[in-house]
Design a protein around this motif. Structure first.
Motif, mmCIF file in Angstrom:
data_model
loop_
_atom_site.group_PDB
_atom_site.id
_atom_site.type_symbol
_atom_site.label_atom_id
_atom_site.label_comp_id
_atom_site.label_asym_id
_atom_site.label_seq_id
_atom_site.Cartn_x
_atom_site.Cartn_y
_atom_site.Cartn_z
ATOM 1 N N GLU A 196 0.823 -1.207 0.000
ATOM 2 C CA GLU A 196 0.000 0.000 0.000
ATOM 3 C C GLU A 196 0.859 1.259 0.000
ATOM 4 O O GLU A 196 0.547 2.232 -0.690
ATOM 5 C CB GLU A 196 -0.951 -0.009 1.197
ATOM 6 N N VAL A 197 1.937 1.259 0.764
ATOM 7 C CA VAL A 197 2.822 2.426 0.798
ATOM 8 C C VAL A 197 3.393 2.699 -0.590
ATOM 9 O O VAL A 197 3.411 3.849 -1.045
ATOM 10 C CB VAL A 197 3.943 2.250 1.849
ATOM 11 N N PHE A 198 3.835 1.669 -1.295
ATOM 12 C CA PHE A 198 4.354 1.880 -2.649
ATOM 13 C C PHE A 198 3.254 2.367 -3.590
ATOM 14 O O PHE A 198 3.509 3.193 -4.464
ATOM 15 C CB PHE A 198 5.038 0.620 -3.190
ATOM 16 N N MET A 199 2.030 1.895 -3.421
ATOM 17 C CA MET A 199 0.906 2.375 -4.237
ATOM 18 C C MET A 199 0.677 3.869 -4.012
ATOM 19 O O MET A 199 0.299 4.582 -4.943
ATOM 20 C CB MET A 199 -0.392 1.633 -3.862
ATOM 21 N N GLU A 200 0.895 4.337 -2.798
ATOM 22 C CA GLU A 200 0.608 5.720 -2.428
ATOM 23 C C GLU A 200 1.737 6.691 -2.784
ATOM 24 O O GLU A 200 1.544 7.906 -2.723
ATOM 25 C CB GLU A 200 0.325 5.804 -0.926
ATOM 26 N N ARG A 201 2.893 6.193 -3.149
ATOM 27 C CA ARG A 201 4.037 7.062 -3.436
ATOM 28 C C ARG A 201 3.867 7.761 -4.782
ATOM 29 O O ARG A 201 3.232 7.236 -5.678
ATOM 30 C CB ARG A 201 5.338 6.260 -3.396
ATOM 31 N N PRO A 202 4.481 8.946 -4.945
ATOM 32 C CA PRO A 202 4.345 9.676 -6.211
ATOM 33 C C PRO A 202 5.195 9.088 -7.350
ATOM 34 O O PRO A 202 4.839 9.232 -8.518
ATOM 35 C CB PRO A 202 4.800 11.095 -5.863
ATOM 36 N N GLU A 203 6.313 8.430 -7.009
ATOM 37 C CA GLU A 203 7.177 7.871 -8.053
ATOM 38 C C GLU A 203 6.542 6.596 -8.623
ATOM 39 O O GLU A 203 5.686 5.996 -8.004
ATOM 40 C CB GLU A 203 8.565 7.490 -7.509
ATOM 41 N N ARG A 204 7.039 6.204 -9.773
ATOM 42 C CA ARG A 204 6.565 4.967 -10.410
ATOM 43 C C ARG A 204 7.423 3.801 -9.925
ATOM 44 O O ARG A 204 8.641 3.821 -10.072
ATOM 45 C CB ARG A 204 6.645 5.093 -11.933
ATOM 46 N N TRP A 205 6.768 2.797 -9.346
ATOM 47 C CA TRP A 205 7.424 1.599 -8.834
ATOM 48 C C TRP A 205 6.748 0.370 -9.421
ATOM 49 O O TRP A 205 5.574 0.405 -9.779
ATOM 50 C CB TRP A 205 7.301 1.523 -7.312
ATOM 51 N N SER A 206 7.487 -0.710 -9.501
ATOM 52 C CA SER A 206 6.920 -2.006 -9.835
ATOM 53 C C SER A 206 7.510 -3.014 -8.859
ATOM 54 O O SER A 206 8.348 -2.662 -8.025
ATOM 55 C CB SER A 206 7.229 -2.402 -11.285
ATOM 56 N N SER A 207 7.071 -4.260 -8.937
ATOM 57 C CA SER A 207 7.601 -5.251 -8.012
ATOM 58 C C SER A 207 7.554 -6.634 -8.634
ATOM 59 O O SER A 207 6.904 -6.863 -9.648
ATOM 60 C CB SER A 207 6.804 -5.244 -6.706
ATOM 61 N N GLY A 208 8.257 -7.528 -7.985
ATOM 62 C CA GLY A 208 8.274 -8.916 -8.420
ATOM 63 C C GLY A 208 8.933 -9.776 -7.363
ATOM 64 O O GLY A 208 9.368 -9.281 -6.325
ATOM 65 N N ARG A 209 8.979 -11.057 -7.656
ATOM 66 C CA ARG A 209 9.648 -12.014 -6.759
ATOM 67 C C ARG A 209 10.929 -12.468 -7.454
ATOM 68 O O ARG A 209 10.901 -12.851 -8.628
ATOM 69 C CB ARG A 209 8.731 -13.184 -6.463
#
Length: 119
Positions: free
Chosen positions: A89-102
């Motif tokens: 949720e914190v990454f969703m709320e940040r202004p920068e563009r982020w992605s994630s994976g395993r």
């Protein structure tokens, strides 16, 4: 902002939302804000973060203690899930563009999601 790399679409929902909301309902607004503030402080200025490596292993006396004691009702596995969903949720709320994976490290799977900045 959290982006799905495959589709390029913004992710606007936390997975396992009903479980996540149950976890969150067991903590105060101030406890949640303190945890999010701590996470944002760790993320600020970085390019990559692995959720499970962020909080350290002993949450006693830290802002994360309510996750274990209250949100997860002293269940280690549930506290890890709650923490991981809070990080999402914190990454969703940040202004920068982020992605994630395993991913893996030294041929071994990392037990939590890794988040990375994208352009």
């Amino acid at each position: 902002m959290l982006i799905d790399l495959m589709s390029g679409k913004t992710i606007a929902r936390v997975p396992y939302e009903s479980e996540f909301r149950a976890f969150m309902s067991r903590m105060t607004v101030d406890e949640i804000a303190a945890i999010k503030s701590e996470l944002n402080g760790m993320i600020e200025g970085t390019e990559i973060q692995t959720a499970g490596w962020m909080p350290g292993s002993n949450w006693g006396g830290t802002v994360y203690q309510p996750i274990y004691e209250k949100a997860a009702r002293r269940d280690y596995s549930a506290s890890a899930r709650c923490f991981g969903l809070m990080v999402w949720e914190v990454f969703m709320e940040r202004p920068e563009r982020w992605s994630s994976g395993r991913f893996e490290k030294n041929g071994e799977p990392i037990g939590s999601r890794t988040y990375f900045r994208i352009q």
